[in-house]
Design a protein around this motif. Structure first.
Motif, PDB file in Angstrom:
ATOM      1  N   PHE A 210       0.856  -1.234  -0.052  1.00 35.56           N
ATOM      2  CA  PHE A 210      -0.001  -0.215   0.146  1.00 35.56           C
ATOM      3  C   PHE A 210       1.015   1.333  -0.091  1.00 35.56           C
ATOM      4  N   ALA A 211       1.965   1.330   0.674  1.00 35.53           N
ATOM      5  CA  ALA A 211       2.806   2.102   0.979  1.00 35.53           C
ATOM      6  C   ALA A 211       3.411   2.795  -0.609  1.00 35.53           C
ATOM      7  N   ILE A 212       3.962   1.541  -1.276  1.00 39.71           N
ATOM      8  CA  ILE A 212       4.862   1.627  -2.380  1.00 39.71           C
ATOM      9  C   ILE A 212       3.413   1.969  -3.628  1.00 39.71           C
ATOM     10  N   ALA A 213       2.510   1.587  -3.490  1.00 43.45           N
ATOM     11  CA  ALA A 213       1.387   2.040  -4.347  1.00 43.45           C
ATOM     12  C   ALA A 213       1.083   3.363  -4.425  1.00 43.45           C
ATOM     13  N   TYR A 214       1.172   3.778  -3.129  1.00 40.78           N
ATOM     14  CA  TYR A 214       0.684   5.240  -2.802  1.00 40.78           C
ATOM     15  C   TYR A 214       1.765   6.157  -3.361  1.00 40.78           C
ATOM     16  N   LEU A 215       3.109   5.934  -2.843  1.00 37.49           N
ATOM     17  CA  LEU A 215       4.214   6.647  -3.380  1.00 37.49           C
ATOM     18  C   LEU A 215       4.419   6.682  -4.899  1.00 37.49           C
ATOM     19  N   ASP A 216       3.970   5.539  -5.403  1.00 40.04           N
ATOM     20  CA  ASP A 216       3.825   5.479  -7.020  1.00 40.04           C
ATOM     21  C   ASP A 216       3.123   6.407  -7.440  1.00 40.04           C
ATOM     22  N   GLU A 217       2.025   6.593  -7.048  1.00 35.27           N
ATOM     23  CA  GLU A 217       1.085   7.595  -7.504  1.00 35.27           C
ATOM     24  C   GLU A 217       1.391   9.150  -7.111  1.00 35.27           C
ATOM     25  N   LEU A 218       1.794   9.154  -5.982  1.00 36.61           N
ATOM     26  CA  LEU A 218       2.248  10.540  -5.353  1.00 36.61           C
ATOM     27  C   LEU A 218       3.411  11.155  -6.053  1.00 36.61           C
TER      28      LEU A 218
END
Length: 238
Positions: A210-218
């Motif tokens: 979830f952290a990686i997916a969020y940072l990928d988007e952000l």
């Protein structure tokens, strides 16, 4: 954020005996306020016309107990979880961070204290653990990821996704306002810090997707630039 707005409106007080306010009493003031309240309830479509524009606003220290996994789901003060939009949250279901700290209200692994506007979406959880490894709470890292320098984020990731040091720098006395460091006023941290309880703050393995997916988007490309993508990440679905 939760705000307290200040409005000024024209209030008609009837039955005065002169223009200067002679005869103004608490009873007449209360009657005028009741009449205004009746008008507001009878004409909700004219709220902006009646109240006008706010003259000012104050940030309120309000927190709700939200679900750790479900968007827009909070726990009612009377018990039970409900789905609700942020603008429809009942103030009775909110608490000030000082109350949360005084009562040592640990939501457990199923929830976390959240600002009303942050109940949407799935939080990126960092867990708080005591020196003996015992679970002591959790917080949502999304707002911090949004405002932190990439150097600070990379620093924590390089240390095993451990944010303890940077969270410890979030001193409310040194932060001008919430937007400079949202963790400086986080109720989940304040509950422990107010009691001087030592703890670590880290994103654990089950939260990494979830952290990686969020940072990928952000911050597109950031995870790859710092070489932080796990080799098995290609097959992980957040």
């Amino acid at each position: 954020m939760s705000y307290k707005l200040h409005y000024a409106m024209l209030l008609e007080v009837k039955g005065m005996i002169d223009r200067g306010g002679v005869g103004f009493t608490a009873e007449k003031a209360a009657a005028a306020l009741r009449e205004m309240a009746d008008r507001v309830e009878a004409q909700p479509d004219k709220l902006k016309e009646i109240f006008g524009s706010p003259l000012g606003a104050e940030v309120e220290d309000r927190w709700v107990l939200r679900s750790a996994t479900r968007s827009n789901v909070i726990r009612k003060a009377a018990g039970g979880w409900v789905e609700v939009d942020a603008q429809d949250i009942d103030l009775e279901d909110t608490l000030h961070s000082s109350v949360i700290a005084e009562r040592n209200l640990n939501p457990g692994p199923d929830g976390l204290w959240s600002r009303p506007e942050d109940i949407f979406g799935r939080p990126v959880l960092a867990r708080l653990r005591l020196d003996n490894g015992e679970f002591a709470g959790q917080l949502d890292m999304r707002e911090w990821f949004a405002v932190a320098d990439e150097e600070d984020i990379a620093y924590c990731i390089e240390r095993g996704w451990d944010f303890t040091e940077k969270v410890g720098e979030a001193d409310p006395e040194e932060v001008i306002n919430w937007s400079h460091n949202p963790l400086a006023y986080d109720a989940n941290l304040e509950r422990l810090n107010s009691q001087g309880i030592a703890h670590t703050t880290a994103i654990e393995a089950d939260q990494l997707p979830f952290a990686i997916a969020y940072l990928d988007e952000l911050r597109p490309g950031f995870i790859d630039r710092i070489g932080a993508r796990p080799s098995e990440d290609a097959g992980m679905e957040p």
